[in-house]
Design an enzyme around this catalytic site. Structure first.
Site, PDB file in Angstrom:
ATOM      1  N   ARG A   2       0.378  13.356  33.372  1.00 38.62           N
ATOM      2  CA  ARG A   2       0.417  12.805  34.735  1.00 38.62           C
ATOM      3  C   ARG A   2       1.590  13.395  35.504  1.00 38.62           C
ATOM      4  NH1 ARG A   2       1.197   7.209  33.667  1.00 38.62           N
ATOM      5  NH2 ARG A   2       1.306   7.702  31.451  1.00 38.62           N
TER       6      ARG A   2
ATOM      7  N   HIS B 285       1.468   1.828  26.355  1.00 35.24           N
ATOM      8  CA  HIS B 285       1.463   3.133  27.021  1.00 35.24           C
ATOM      9  C   HIS B 285       0.148   3.260  27.768  1.00 35.24           C
ATOM     10  CE1 HIS B 285       1.544   7.436  27.689  1.00 35.24           C
ATOM     11  NE2 HIS B 285       2.789   7.482  27.241  1.00 35.24           N
TER      12      HIS B 285
HETATM   13  O1  MEZ Z   1       9.280   8.131  26.031  1.00 33.92           O
HETATM   14  C1  MEZ Z   1       8.083   8.109  25.723  1.00 33.92           C
HETATM   15  O2  MEZ Z   1       7.525   7.098  25.301  1.00 33.92           O
HETATM   16  C2  MEZ Z   1       7.294   9.331  25.926  1.00 33.92           C
HETATM   17  C3  MEZ Z   1       8.046  10.524  26.300  1.00 33.92           C
HETATM   18  C4  MEZ Z   1       5.980   9.273  25.793  1.00 33.92           C
HETATM   19  C5  MEZ Z   1       5.061  10.243  26.396  1.00 33.92           C
HETATM   20  O3  MEZ Z   1       4.292   9.831  27.247  1.00 33.92           O
HETATM   21  O4  MEZ Z   1       5.096  11.407  26.056  1.00 33.92           O
END
Ligand code: MEZ
Length: 559
Positions: free
Chosen positions: A347, A327
């Site tokens: 974002r 992430h």
């Molecule tokens: O689907 C995801 O991983 C999610 C919604 C994560 C996020 O950035 O909130």
């Protein structure tokens, strides 16, 4: 810990460029997104999936020869926790129609649908009901429910584009076409989505989406969904039983190769139990706690790929595990919160990502793998070397959350992001006034067990749903499609397992012959190791794990 002086000084650079950036955004003058042909070189040079020496071929099992992360191979090539000859399967400790392994979003949705279809369900879970990545999901759930403005067709194309066009099209089709129904189901059960005063649901963009279809409950969408479906499941007291702190450590097959239940290990008593079941649904989630390449993670403590290990050992092939999702925005300072997710919704709401000079260097809504690779490139001395140094020698970049109040009105950050506002307030940081320091964090297992669009594996009676399964997201999942995945495929697994048990006849003699064969295969392949899997919980007392977690220099790894 509030920002120390040296970081406060660097924040002044962010402040100095902020008004101009906000003005540009108001005029829709976005930082240019990378063209398709520009993405590939950034990914190849800076995405952790492409670092040489971090993958190897697995030497045993149904996907022998497939090259995936070393950490994943380590657990798939490990031996069983049980000695197959010593386990007595003649007297089951529990009997049920459907055993659901895992009690996050997919497992709970599966249990509800099976129960509603008249099936007795036992949910077995390693920790407590709801201790799962679903609970920790923040930003939202995608569904193309705005007739005339959006359609599952656009949703389908976005998913394929984000996944590098290698996704299993049947699975994608199934997910997007069931999405509006899944959302209605959640709302009908009482999930409190964020809404306008007139009752319409609020929606937002996520990275790689061409329409605003991210529905959310502030920045705690997963917790809101999990709480709702957990309550629903627990209300089916006559049909659903739950046993906690009992992870599954092996699948049991009958003498004709059909699934016949599982062996559980009771973490409190250290006893093993045989659950005889006509069908099993694996919904054990992902593997962030393997800390692939030493990365910090957003995942809950139980995310150790247990279901993947036992299904693979029973003969279910795997795919898409050669890619891992980092992430783009995990906390890198304060250290106490390292790895924790900072939702992509920031974002989506307009917050820029900025380097040490306070300059924007990436469009903030690139697909996740591209966004993460651009951030790593910005931080790495082998890239642009523009990272913000943290007091402990790591690097990150700024996520300029205060922009959101300037774009959408004072108080928006506190209202739309209560979870993160509270977390940072504990450290003396007000994220509506100061930016957050972030770095990519291990988030999602893009691949997993092979299933079809009925959630069937190649073993009759064995189903899989949620993060443990592969194919839906191809080589990169887009935001908001994992909460959707767990609900859509969890529901399907519950329905299909019920259908199966109604027509299956009597189970044969249960056994663990496949485990014996697997152990023999491991030995014959001369795999030198004494590892046991499923690992169940990460071992932070092990210096190797601790070292990777706390002191490894990611940028050294990259070079
Ligand atoms: O689907 C995801 O991983 C999610 C919604 C994560 C996020 O950035 O909130």
């Amino acid at each position: 810990m509030p920002y120390p002086e040296q970081l406060k000084k660097l924040i002044e650079k962010v402040v100095s460029t902020r008004s101009a950036r906000v003005e540009r955004k108001k005029k829709n003058e976005e930082f240019p997104a990378l063209k398709l042909e520009e993405r590939d070189p950034v990914l190849r040079n800076f995405h952790p999936d492409f670092i040489e020496g971090t993958r190897r071929e697995i030497k045993v099992g149904p996907s022998k020869g497939y090259s995936i992360s070393n950490e994943m191979v380590d657990i798939l090539e490990a031996k069983s926790r049980v000695s197959p000859d010593l386990v007595d399967l003649t007297q089951p400790d529990y009997e049920t129609d459907v055993l659901v392994i895992g009690a996050g979003g997919a497992g709970t949705a599966a249990a509800i649908l099976a129960a509603e279809n008249g099936t007795k369900v036992l949910i077995a879970t390693k920790l407590r009901h709801g201790d799962a990545n679903t609970m920790m999901a923040e930003g939202g759930i995608q569904a193309a429910d705005k007739v005339g403005k959006d359609s599952p067709y656009y949703h389908y194309l976005d998913i394929l584009g984000g996944g590098h066009f290698v996704n299993d099209p049947e699975l994608v089709y199934t997910m997007v076409s069931n999405a509006p129904d899944a959302l209605r189901w959640l709302e009908g059960l009482g999930t409190n989505f964020s809404k306008f005063e007139d009752g319409r649901m609020k929606t937002m963009h996520g990275g790689g989406t061409c329409r605003k279809r991210m529905h959310y409950a502030a920045d705690i969408t997963g917790a809101e969904i999990m709480k709702t479906i957990r309550d629903e499941a627990r209300n089916h007291t006559d049909m659903i039983d739950v046993i906690e702190f009992c992870p599954a450590v092996e699948i049991v097959l009958d003498d004709s190769g059909r699934c016949a239940g599982a062996i559980l290990y009771n973490l409190e008593t250290s006893e093993y139990h045989y659950v005889r079941a006509k069908a099993v649904i694996i919904a054990t989630g992902g593997s962030g706690r393997l800390h692939i390449q030493g990365f910090m993670t957003t995942n809950h403590y139980g995310a150790t790929a247990d279901g993947l290990v036992i299904a693979y050992r029973a003969g279910v092939p795997i795919s898409f595990l050669h890619t891992v999702q980092y992430h783009p925005t995990g906390v890198v300072f304060p250290e106490q919160a390292e790895g924790i997710l900072i939702t992509e919704k920031f974002r989506g709401a307009g917050a820029n990502v900025l380097n040490v000079h306070g300059e924007q260097f990436v469009y903030e809504r690139e697909p996740r793998d591209v966004e993460a690779a651009c951030i790593i490139r910005e931080c790495s001395p082998k890239g642009r070397g523009n990272g913000v140094p943290t007091p402990t020698g790591k690097f990150g970049v700024w996520l300029d959350s205060p922009m959101i109040d300037m774009l959408k009105g004072e108080g928006t950050v506190k209202k739309e992001f209560p979870g993160k506002s509270i977390l940072f307030r504990r450290f003396g940081i007000d994220i509506s006034k100061e930016p957050m320091l972030i770095h990519p964090t291990l988030h999602y297992q893009n691949g997993g067990l092979d299933i079809n669009n009925r959630c069937e594996t190649n073993i009759p009676g064995l189903y899989a749903a949620g993060e443990v399964a592969g194919g839906i997201h191809g080589e990169n999942r887009l935001m908001g499609n994992s909460l959707l995945d767990v609900i859509v495929f969890g529901r399907i697994a519950g329905e299909r397992a019920t259908e199966y048990i109604n027509g299956m006849g009597e189970l044969g003699k249960p056994g663990l012959e496949h485990v014996k064969r697997y152990n023999e295969e491991v030995e014959a392949a001369n795999i030198e190791q004494d590892r046991i899997a499923p690992m169940l919980l990460p071992d932070y007392s092990n210096p190797e794990v601790r070292e990777k977690q706390l002191t490894k220099d990611y940028f050294g790894t990259l070079s």
